[in-house]
Design a protein around this motif. Structure first.
Motif, mmCIF file in Angstrom:
data_model
loop_
_atom_site.group_PDB
_atom_site.id
_atom_site.type_symbol
_atom_site.label_atom_id
_atom_site.label_comp_id
_atom_site.label_asym_id
_atom_site.label_seq_id
_atom_site.Cartn_x
_atom_site.Cartn_y
_atom_site.Cartn_z
ATOM 1 N N UNK A 40 0.776 -1.316 -0.030
ATOM 2 C CA UNK A 40 0.111 -0.072 0.015
ATOM 3 C C UNK A 40 0.877 1.293 0.038
ATOM 4 N N UNK A 41 2.087 1.229 -0.156
ATOM 5 C CA UNK A 41 3.131 2.291 0.097
ATOM 6 C C UNK A 41 2.748 3.245 -1.351
ATOM 7 N N UNK A 97 -0.104 3.780 -2.868
ATOM 8 C CA UNK A 97 -1.403 4.749 -2.613
ATOM 9 C C UNK A 97 -0.917 5.609 -1.553
ATOM 10 N N UNK A 98 -0.320 5.399 -0.268
ATOM 11 C CA UNK A 98 0.288 6.332 0.568
ATOM 12 C C UNK A 98 0.955 7.495 -0.235
ATOM 13 N N UNK A 99 1.730 7.119 -1.206
ATOM 14 C CA UNK A 99 2.490 8.216 -1.889
ATOM 15 C C UNK A 99 1.644 8.758 -2.808
ATOM 16 N N UNK A 100 0.691 8.448 -3.358
ATOM 17 C CA UNK A 100 -0.223 9.100 -4.093
ATOM 18 C C UNK A 100 -1.250 10.188 -3.419
ATOM 19 N N UNK A 101 -1.607 9.559 -2.446
ATOM 20 C CA UNK A 101 -2.256 10.604 -1.314
ATOM 21 C C UNK A 101 -1.600 11.624 -0.932
ATOM 22 N N UNK A 102 -0.137 11.264 -0.645
ATOM 23 C CA UNK A 102 0.806 12.538 0.001
ATOM 24 C C UNK A 102 0.960 13.473 -1.289
ATOM 25 N N UNK A 103 1.140 12.908 -2.412
ATOM 26 C CA UNK A 103 1.251 13.705 -3.649
ATOM 27 C C UNK A 103 0.225 14.829 -3.954
ATOM 28 N N UNK A 151 2.720 20.470 2.260
ATOM 29 C CA UNK A 151 4.009 21.159 1.874
ATOM 30 C C UNK A 151 4.398 20.542 0.698
ATOM 31 N N UNK A 152 5.355 21.552 0.064
ATOM 32 C CA UNK A 152 6.006 21.042 -1.234
ATOM 33 C C UNK A 152 7.090 19.829 -0.896
ATOM 34 N N UNK A 153 7.530 19.679 0.242
ATOM 35 C CA UNK A 153 8.418 18.651 0.683
ATOM 36 C C UNK A 153 7.657 17.441 0.548
ATOM 37 N N UNK A 154 6.441 17.274 1.338
ATOM 38 C CA UNK A 154 5.669 16.200 1.623
ATOM 39 C C UNK A 154 4.948 15.713 0.242
ATOM 40 N N UNK A 155 4.821 16.781 -0.745
ATOM 41 C CA UNK A 155 3.935 16.331 -1.891
ATOM 42 C C UNK A 155 5.279 15.800 -2.802
ATOM 43 N N UNK A 156 6.386 16.456 -2.679
ATOM 44 C CA UNK A 156 7.563 15.766 -3.420
ATOM 45 C C UNK A 156 7.809 14.449 -3.028
ATOM 46 N N UNK A 157 7.830 14.276 -1.669
ATOM 47 C CA UNK A 157 8.138 12.892 -1.270
ATOM 48 C C UNK A 157 7.087 11.685 -1.682
ATOM 49 N N UNK A 158 5.885 12.242 -1.655
ATOM 50 C CA UNK A 158 4.816 11.305 -2.138
ATOM 51 C C UNK A 158 4.951 10.847 -3.639
ATOM 52 N N UNK A 218 7.715 8.404 -3.741
ATOM 53 C CA UNK A 218 7.517 6.952 -3.374
ATOM 54 C C UNK A 218 6.602 6.443 -4.565
ATOM 55 N N UNK A 219 5.755 7.068 -5.098
ATOM 56 C CA UNK A 219 5.111 6.444 -6.092
ATOM 57 C C UNK A 219 6.049 6.164 -7.425
ATOM 58 N N UNK A 220 6.881 6.905 -7.831
ATOM 59 C CA UNK A 220 7.950 6.661 -8.750
ATOM 60 C C UNK A 220 8.784 5.523 -8.630
ATOM 61 N N UNK A 221 9.282 5.243 -6.950
ATOM 62 C CA UNK A 221 10.086 4.432 -6.551
ATOM 63 C C UNK A 221 9.341 3.009 -6.488
#
Length: 312
Positions: A191-192, A194-200, A205-212, A215-218
């Motif tokens: 489910x990581x 899906x978590x990344x998509x939700x964060x994006x 913040x820009x940092x959390x969206x970038x981290x999301x 995660x999706x890309x990785x």
């Protein structure tokens, strides 16, 4: 009044004994779980590939079904069998484990062959989703049975409690705790994305969206690596089971040679990483043995399976 006080003293004494027993069970279960860490890691690495290719809403239900199958494997089948074998036929444990190790070698080699020929067979799910889900769950539970047998056997070997009920309690705690840990980790892995998509999308913040987005890309690459790690884990654990089984049966020459080569590898590196180098060398040699045995079993078994399927 004195009778009541005496009764309360007895109750307190019983409570202390019960608490000590619980602490002993938990302590031994923790020790047994640590000893079985290698097989636990293998179990966690193998399982996520069974949910690849399914819709997001089916991922957690599939993981849950596999986890329940794993609990049944450990508590309903393996726990009583382990206790009975330990009590009445301990000499059967090593040969049975070697059969399981041979199966892991066979499955690992077969997965490797399929991956090299036409890609990972678990990467995409095509056809009737319900039928494919049923087949994947059954396959995952079947593989889990072998890994769970290894975990329970290692745990049984570390238990110091002499009584059968104490051993059963420790094994039950090990079974539940390890299953929760393994499949909890698997659920987080699958489910990581899906978590990344939700964060994006919803990150403040820009940092959390970038981290999301990261995660999706990785995750596709991570899952591919995990698939290969799971296949390697099957070969490693299978080869290790064969080596230790041969030692239990009185033929330790293969294990001795592997140990000597691992020590030689450790002597070639700085002392700070000698222990890790010895471990990795041992695991690699066990894996090579597992691959060789698995390929031999594929060559022997595949024609037989083809003949059986042709006459069904």
């Amino acid at each position: 009044m004195s009778g009541l006080l005496a009764l309360l003293d007895d109750v307190a004494a019983i409570a202390k004994v019960a608490a000590a027993s619980v602490d002993d069970v938990i302590g031994q279960a923790t020790k047994a779980g640590a000893k079985a860490a290698g097989a636990v890691i293998d179990d966690a690495a193998v399982t996520p590939k069974y949910v690849q290719g399914f819709s997001a809403e089916r991922e957690l239900p599939i993981v849950w079904r596999i986890a329940m199958g794993s609990i049944r494997n450990k508590l309903v089948i393996l726990l009583p069998v382990a206790l009975l074998l330990s009590a009445f036929a301990p000499w059967l444990i090593a040969p049975l484990l070697m059969l399981g190790g041979g199966y892991l070698c066979y499955e690992g080699a077969e997965k490797l062959i399929h991956s090299l020929r036409k890609g990972d067979p678990h990467a995409l799910a095509t056809g009737d989703p319900a039928h494919l889900e049923e087949a994947k769950v059954k396959g995952a539970i079947k593989t889990d049975f072998i890994l769970s047998a290894e975990i329970m056997t290692i745990a049984l070997a570390t238990i110091e409690t002499p009584g059968i009920w104490g051993q059963a309690a420790v094994l039950a705690v090990v079974a539940v705790a390890i299953t929760a840990m393994v499949y909890g980790a698997v659920a987080l892995i699958v489910k990581a994305d899906d978590l990344g998509l939700w964060m994006a999308r919803a990150g403040r913040t820009g940092l959390s969206r970038g981290l999301g987005r990261g995660i999706v890309a990785a995750m596709p690459g991570f899952l591919l690596v995990l698939t290969w790690v799971g296949t390697a884990a099957m070969l490693w654990v299978g080869g290790s089971i064969i080596v230790h089984g041969l030692e239990e049966l009185g033929s330790g020459w293969l294990g001795h040679h592997i140990h000597d080569v691992a020590l030689l590898a450790a002597a070639l590196v700085p002392l700070q990483i000698a222990g890790a180098t010895e471990w990795f060398a041992t695991a690699a040699l066990d894996g090579v043995l597992g691959l060789a045995l698995g390929l031999a079993l594929v060559v022997l078994i595949t024609p037989v399976m083809g003949w059986v399927q042709g006459h069904e």
